[in-house]
Write an enzyme that holds these catalytic residues in place. Structure first.
Site, PDB file in Angstrom:
ATOM      1  NE  ARG A  30     -11.612  -1.458  -5.583  1.00  0.00           N
ATOM      2  CZ  ARG A  30     -11.298  -1.892  -6.804  1.00  0.00           C
ATOM      3  NH1 ARG A  30     -10.440  -1.217  -7.544  1.00  0.00           N
ATOM      4  NH2 ARG A  30     -11.843  -2.997  -7.286  1.00  0.00           N
ATOM      5  CG  ASP A  31      -3.021   3.792  -2.733  1.00  0.00           C
ATOM      6  OD1 ASP A  31      -1.871   3.335  -2.791  1.00  0.00           O
ATOM      7  OD2 ASP A  31      -3.305   4.837  -2.091  1.00  0.00           O
ATOM      8  CB  ILE A  32      -6.205   4.793   1.606  1.00  0.00           C
ATOM      9  CG1 ILE A  32      -7.354   5.263   2.470  1.00  0.00           C
ATOM     10  CG2 ILE A  32      -4.935   5.558   1.881  1.00  0.00           C
ATOM     11  CD1 ILE A  32      -7.153   4.993   3.953  1.00  0.00           C
ATOM     12  CG  ASN A  88       7.189   3.893  -5.340  1.00  0.00           C
ATOM     13  OD1 ASN A  88       7.717   4.278  -6.379  1.00  0.00           O
ATOM     14  ND2 ASN A  88       5.946   4.218  -5.028  1.00  0.00           N
ATOM     15  CD  GLU A  96       3.090   7.669   1.314  1.00  0.00           C
ATOM     16  OE1 GLU A  96       2.142   7.064   1.842  1.00  0.00           O
ATOM     17  OE2 GLU A  96       2.953   8.578   0.493  1.00  0.00           O
ATOM     18  CB  VAL A  97       3.689   1.189   3.101  1.00  0.00           C
ATOM     19  CG1 VAL A  97       3.375  -0.088   3.875  1.00  0.00           C
ATOM     20  CG2 VAL A  97       2.612   2.247   3.356  1.00  0.00           C
ATOM     21  CG  HIS A 101       3.304  -1.705  -1.718  1.00  0.00           C
ATOM     22  ND1 HIS A 101       4.184  -1.442  -0.694  1.00  0.00           N
ATOM     23  CD2 HIS A 101       3.095  -0.514  -2.329  1.00  0.00           C
ATOM     24  CE1 HIS A 101       4.483  -0.153  -0.677  1.00  0.00           C
ATOM     25  NE2 HIS A 101       3.840   0.429  -1.667  1.00  0.00           N
ATOM     26  CG  HIS A 103       1.796   1.596  -6.288  1.00  0.00           C
ATOM     27  ND1 HIS A 103       1.042   2.465  -5.539  1.00  0.00           N
ATOM     28  CD2 HIS A 103       2.963   1.446  -5.616  1.00  0.00           C
ATOM     29  CE1 HIS A 103       1.725   2.832  -4.465  1.00  0.00           C
ATOM     30  NE2 HIS A 103       2.899   2.225  -4.485  1.00  0.00           N
TER      31      HIS A 103
HETATM   32  P1  AMP Z   1       4.531   3.526  -1.464  1.00  0.00           P
HETATM   33  O1  AMP Z   1       4.699   5.000  -1.517  1.00  0.00           O
HETATM   34  O2  AMP Z   1       4.951   2.824  -2.725  1.00  0.00           O
HETATM   35  O3  AMP Z   1       5.152   2.922  -0.212  1.00  0.00           O
HETATM   36  O4  AMP Z   1       2.972   3.272  -1.417  1.00  0.00           O
HETATM   37  C1  AMP Z   1       2.235   3.175  -0.242  1.00  0.00           C
HETATM   38  C2  AMP Z   1       0.804   3.358  -0.653  1.00  0.00           C
HETATM   39  O5  AMP Z   1      -0.022   2.862   0.389  1.00  0.00           O
HETATM   40  C3  AMP Z   1       0.406   4.814  -0.881  1.00  0.00           C
HETATM   41  O6  AMP Z   1      -0.045   4.965  -2.219  1.00  0.00           O
HETATM   42  C4  AMP Z   1      -0.724   5.052   0.140  1.00  0.00           C
HETATM   43  O7  AMP Z   1      -1.752   5.869  -0.357  1.00  0.00           O
HETATM   44  C5  AMP Z   1      -1.186   3.640   0.412  1.00  0.00           C
HETATM   45  N1  AMP Z   1      -1.800   3.435   1.716  1.00  0.00           N
HETATM   46  C6  AMP Z   1      -1.362   3.862   2.921  1.00  0.00           C
HETATM   47  N2  AMP Z   1      -2.188   3.471   3.902  1.00  0.00           N
HETATM   48  C7  AMP Z   1      -3.180   2.756   3.314  1.00  0.00           C
HETATM   49  C8  AMP Z   1      -4.343   2.074   3.777  1.00  0.00           C
HETATM   50  N3  AMP Z   1      -4.659   2.054   5.082  1.00  0.00           N
HETATM   51  N4  AMP Z   1      -5.126   1.451   2.871  1.00  0.00           N
HETATM   52  C9  AMP Z   1      -4.827   1.482   1.553  1.00  0.00           C
HETATM   53  N5  AMP Z   1      -3.738   2.091   1.052  1.00  0.00           N
HETATM   54  C10 AMP Z   1      -2.933   2.726   1.914  1.00  0.00           C
END
Ligand code: AMP
Ligand code: ZN
Length: 114
Positions: A30-32, A88, A96-97, A101, A103
């Site tokens: 689950r997304d945080i 993304n 961001e990551v 992945h 969503h």
């Molecule tokens: P993106 O913007 O597509 O790279 O999505 C990265 C997603 O990772 C965002 O929706 C964040 O809320 C989610 N995220 C970041 N850190 C964590 C975590 N520790 N556990 C779960 N989701 C996370």
């Protein structure tokens, strides 16, 4: 030095994750910061930086990721009303990551994309 990839750390159990599904190739957690009532991330165990970094060697993995996204949506009860799957990629997407992945979003009427 500690692995800077937050998703690799979740995969190794070094950081907590609320897992919804896992198999030999991928996990779903689950997304945080959920932006919908159901917001699950489908993440390959292999560290692939983004969709733009995937190659033909990842064809099977990419198929598995989509298959898992649909399975997660189904398990979460989203199949009847529908859902959105988002990948993304790169700066303009707001990603961001830097670990590929998907969503899986659902549980409410989603706005048009833009
Ligand atoms: P993106 O913007 O597509 O790279 O999505 C990265 C997603 O990772 C965002 O929706 C964040 O809320 C989610 N995220 C970041 N850190 C964590 C975590 N520790 N556990 C779960 N989701 C996370
Ligand atoms: Zn990683």
């Amino acid at each position: 030095m500690a692995d800077p990839c937050i998703f690799c750390r979740i995969l190794r159990g070094e950081l907590p994750g609320q897992f919804a599904y896992e198999d030999d190739y991928l996990v779903a957690f689950r997304d945080i910061h959920p932006v919908a009532p159901t917001h699950v991330l489908v993440v390959p165990r292999e560290h692939v930086e983004s969709l733009a970094h995937a190659s033909s060697a990842h064809r099977e993995l990419l198929g598995r990721l989509l298959e898992a996204a649909a399975a997660v949506a189904s398990r979460e009860g989203l199949a009847a009303r529908g859902y959105r799957v988002v990948i993304n990629t790169g700066t303009d997407s707001g990603s961001e990551v830097a670990h590929l992945h998907l969503h899986v979003l659902g549980g409410r009427q989603l706005r048009a994309m833009g």
